[in-house]
Scaffold this motif. Structure first.
Motif, PDB file in Angstrom:
ATOM      1  N   LYS A 269      11.931 -14.330  -5.646  1.00  0.00           N
ATOM      2  CA  LYS A 269      11.681 -14.939  -4.330  1.00  0.00           C
ATOM      3  C   LYS A 269      11.827 -13.902  -3.222  1.00  0.00           C
ATOM      4  CE  LYS A 269      13.100 -18.752  -1.381  1.00  0.00           C
ATOM      5  NZ  LYS A 269      13.994 -19.916  -1.230  1.00  0.00           N
ATOM      6  N   GLU A 270      12.858 -13.071  -3.306  1.00  0.00           N
ATOM      7  CA  GLU A 270      13.078 -12.031  -2.299  1.00  0.00           C
ATOM      8  C   GLU A 270      11.963 -10.979  -2.340  1.00  0.00           C
ATOM      9  OE1 GLU A 270      17.899 -11.830  -1.828  1.00  0.00           O
ATOM     10  OE2 GLU A 270      17.012 -11.064  -3.692  1.00  0.00           O
TER      11      GLU A 270
ATOM     12  N   MET B 194      13.139   0.879   2.168  1.00  0.00           N
ATOM     13  CA  MET B 194      13.546   0.343   0.892  1.00  0.00           C
ATOM     14  C   MET B 194      12.937   1.190  -0.215  1.00  0.00           C
ATOM     15  SD  MET B 194      12.796  -3.431  -0.749  1.00  0.00           S
ATOM     16  CE  MET B 194      13.909  -4.202   0.374  1.00  0.00           C
ATOM     17  N   GLY B 195      13.738   1.496  -1.201  1.00  0.00           N
ATOM     18  CA  GLY B 195      13.265   2.270  -2.338  1.00  0.00           C
ATOM     19  C   GLY B 195      12.902   1.371  -3.510  1.00  0.00           C
ATOM     20  N   THR B 196      12.397   1.994  -4.556  1.00  0.00           N
ATOM     21  CA  THR B 196      11.972   1.223  -5.725  1.00  0.00           C
ATOM     22  C   THR B 196      13.152   0.505  -6.379  1.00  0.00           C
ATOM     23  OG1 THR B 196      12.147   3.186  -7.132  1.00  0.00           O
ATOM     24  CG2 THR B 196       9.986   2.694  -6.220  1.00  0.00           C
ATOM     25  N   TYR B 197      14.286   1.160  -6.470  1.00  0.00           N
ATOM     26  CA  TYR B 197      15.452   0.539  -7.103  1.00  0.00           C
ATOM     27  C   TYR B 197      15.891  -0.703  -6.329  1.00  0.00           C
ATOM     28  CZ  TYR B 197      20.124  -0.134  -8.984  1.00  0.00           C
ATOM     29  OH  TYR B 197      21.247  -0.691  -9.555  1.00  0.00           O
ATOM     30  N   GLU B 198      15.969  -0.585  -5.014  1.00  0.00           N
ATOM     31  CA  GLU B 198      16.380  -1.730  -4.192  1.00  0.00           C
ATOM     32  C   GLU B 198      15.398  -2.889  -4.345  1.00  0.00           C
ATOM     33  OE1 GLU B 198      18.256   1.884  -2.521  1.00  0.00           O
ATOM     34  OE2 GLU B 198      16.176   1.415  -2.942  1.00  0.00           O
ATOM     35  N   PHE B 199      14.105  -2.561  -4.397  1.00  0.00           N
ATOM     36  CA  PHE B 199      13.099  -3.609  -4.563  1.00  0.00           C
ATOM     37  C   PHE B 199      13.271  -4.317  -5.906  1.00  0.00           C
ATOM     38  CE2 PHE B 199       8.912  -5.202  -5.838  1.00  0.00           C
ATOM     39  CZ  PHE B 199       8.598  -5.987  -4.725  1.00  0.00           C
ATOM     40  N   LEU B 200      13.485  -3.547  -6.957  1.00  0.00           N
ATOM     41  CA  LEU B 200      13.635  -4.132  -8.288  1.00  0.00           C
ATOM     42  C   LEU B 200      14.898  -4.980  -8.417  1.00  0.00           C
ATOM     43  CD1 LEU B 200      12.464  -1.160 -10.514  1.00  0.00           C
ATOM     44  CD2 LEU B 200      11.263  -3.324 -10.109  1.00  0.00           C
ATOM     45  N   MET B 201      15.908  -4.703  -7.614  1.00  0.00           N
ATOM     46  CA  MET B 201      17.150  -5.469  -7.665  1.00  0.00           C
ATOM     47  C   MET B 201      17.034  -6.826  -6.952  1.00  0.00           C
ATOM     48  SD  MET B 201      19.377  -3.867  -9.495  1.00  0.00           S
ATOM     49  CE  MET B 201      17.985  -3.602 -10.566  1.00  0.00           C
ATOM     50  N   LEU B 202      15.963  -7.027  -6.188  1.00  0.00           N
ATOM     51  CA  LEU B 202      15.760  -8.297  -5.495  1.00  0.00           C
ATOM     52  C   LEU B 202      15.330  -9.375  -6.481  1.00  0.00           C
ATOM     53  CD1 LEU B 202      13.693  -7.012  -2.431  1.00  0.00           C
ATOM     54  CD2 LEU B 202      16.136  -7.567  -2.469  1.00  0.00           C
ATOM     55  N   SER B 203      15.611 -10.624  -6.142  1.00  0.00           N
ATOM     56  CA  SER B 203      15.125 -11.743  -6.944  1.00  0.00           C
ATOM     57  C   SER B 203      13.613 -11.857  -6.762  1.00  0.00           C
ATOM     58  CB  SER B 203      15.789 -13.047  -6.494  1.00  0.00           C
ATOM     59  OG  SER B 203      15.341 -13.404  -5.195  1.00  0.00           O
TER      60      SER B 203
ATOM     61  N   LYS C  89       8.853 -11.470  -3.212  1.00  0.00           N
ATOM     62  CA  LYS C  89       7.680 -12.089  -2.580  1.00  0.00           C
ATOM     63  C   LYS C  89       7.812 -12.079  -1.059  1.00  0.00           C
ATOM     64  CE  LYS C  89       6.871 -15.035  -6.565  1.00  0.00           C
ATOM     65  NZ  LYS C  89       6.988 -16.389  -7.103  1.00  0.00           N
ATOM     66  N   MET C  90       9.024 -12.337  -0.548  1.00  0.00           N
ATOM     67  CA  MET C  90       9.240 -12.322   0.900  1.00  0.00           C
ATOM     68  C   MET C  90       9.058 -10.920   1.470  1.00  0.00           C
ATOM     69  SD  MET C  90      12.408 -15.038   1.293  1.00  0.00           S
ATOM     70  CE  MET C  90      12.858 -14.331   2.854  1.00  0.00           C
ATOM     71  N   VAL C  91       9.564  -9.913   0.782  1.00  0.00           N
ATOM     72  CA  VAL C  91       9.421  -8.525   1.236  1.00  0.00           C
ATOM     73  C   VAL C  91       7.947  -8.129   1.238  1.00  0.00           C
ATOM     74  CG1 VAL C  91       9.879  -6.117   0.620  1.00  0.00           C
ATOM     75  CG2 VAL C  91      11.742  -7.785   0.628  1.00  0.00           C
ATOM     76  N   ILE C  92       7.226  -8.488   0.184  1.00  0.00           N
ATOM     77  CA  ILE C  92       5.798  -8.172   0.126  1.00  0.00           C
ATOM     78  C   ILE C  92       5.072  -8.831   1.294  1.00  0.00           C
ATOM     79  CG2 ILE C  92       3.679  -8.511  -1.200  1.00  0.00           C
ATOM     80  CD1 ILE C  92       5.495  -8.317  -3.756  1.00  0.00           C
ATOM     81  N   ALA C  93       5.377 -10.085   1.555  1.00  0.00           N
ATOM     82  CA  ALA C  93       4.697 -10.819   2.625  1.00  0.00           C
ATOM     83  C   ALA C  93       5.043 -10.284   4.013  1.00  0.00           C
ATOM     84  CB  ALA C  93       5.046 -12.304   2.544  1.00  0.00           C
ATOM     85  N   ASN C  94       6.280  -9.858   4.208  1.00  0.00           N
ATOM     86  CA  ASN C  94       6.750  -9.525   5.559  1.00  0.00           C
ATOM     87  C   ASN C  94       6.853  -8.039   5.877  1.00  0.00           C
ATOM     88  OD1 ASN C  94       7.125 -12.281   6.290  1.00  0.00           O
ATOM     89  ND2 ASN C  94       9.014 -12.282   5.103  1.00  0.00           N
ATOM     90  N   GLU C  95       6.985  -7.198   4.867  1.00  0.00           N
ATOM     91  CA  GLU C  95       7.274  -5.794   5.140  1.00  0.00           C
ATOM     92  C   GLU C  95       6.252  -4.809   4.579  1.00  0.00           C
ATOM     93  OE1 GLU C  95      11.352  -4.735   4.217  1.00  0.00           O
ATOM     94  OE2 GLU C  95      11.990  -6.794   4.601  1.00  0.00           O
TER      95      GLU C  95
END
Length: 77
Positions: free
Chosen positions: A12-13, A1-10, A15-21
């Motif tokens: 909540k999403e 995942m790149g920075t742009y994709e991360f910024l496009m997440l809500s 927080k989930m990515v940070i917790a899981n990935e």
């Protein structure tokens, strides 16, 4: 995942990515809050939390620069 994709997440999403990935690197305490630094792919995520409530105050991303500099003295690679 790149920075742009991360910024496009809500929020909540994100927080989930940070917790899981992401990979936790370190915690740094400030006067009224603390910061947790994570690595996610080729960039870093900084999560600022309030001491008492543990509420997330801010999520920021960066690759290098001033934000990473504040951790540089304590990072061990």
């Amino acid at each position: 995942m790149g920075t742009y994709e991360f910024l496009m997440l809500s929020d909540k999403e994100q927080k989930m990515v940070i917790a899981n990935e992401s990979q936790f690197i370190m915690r740094k305490d400030g006067p009224n809050s603390y910061f947790k630094l994570y690595a996610l792919g080729l960039f870093f995520v900084e999560v600022e939390k309030e001491f008492i409530t543990e509420e997330i105050l801010n999520i920021g991303i960066f690759v290098s620069g001033n934000k990473l500099d504040k951790y540089a003295g304590e990072l061990i690679f």
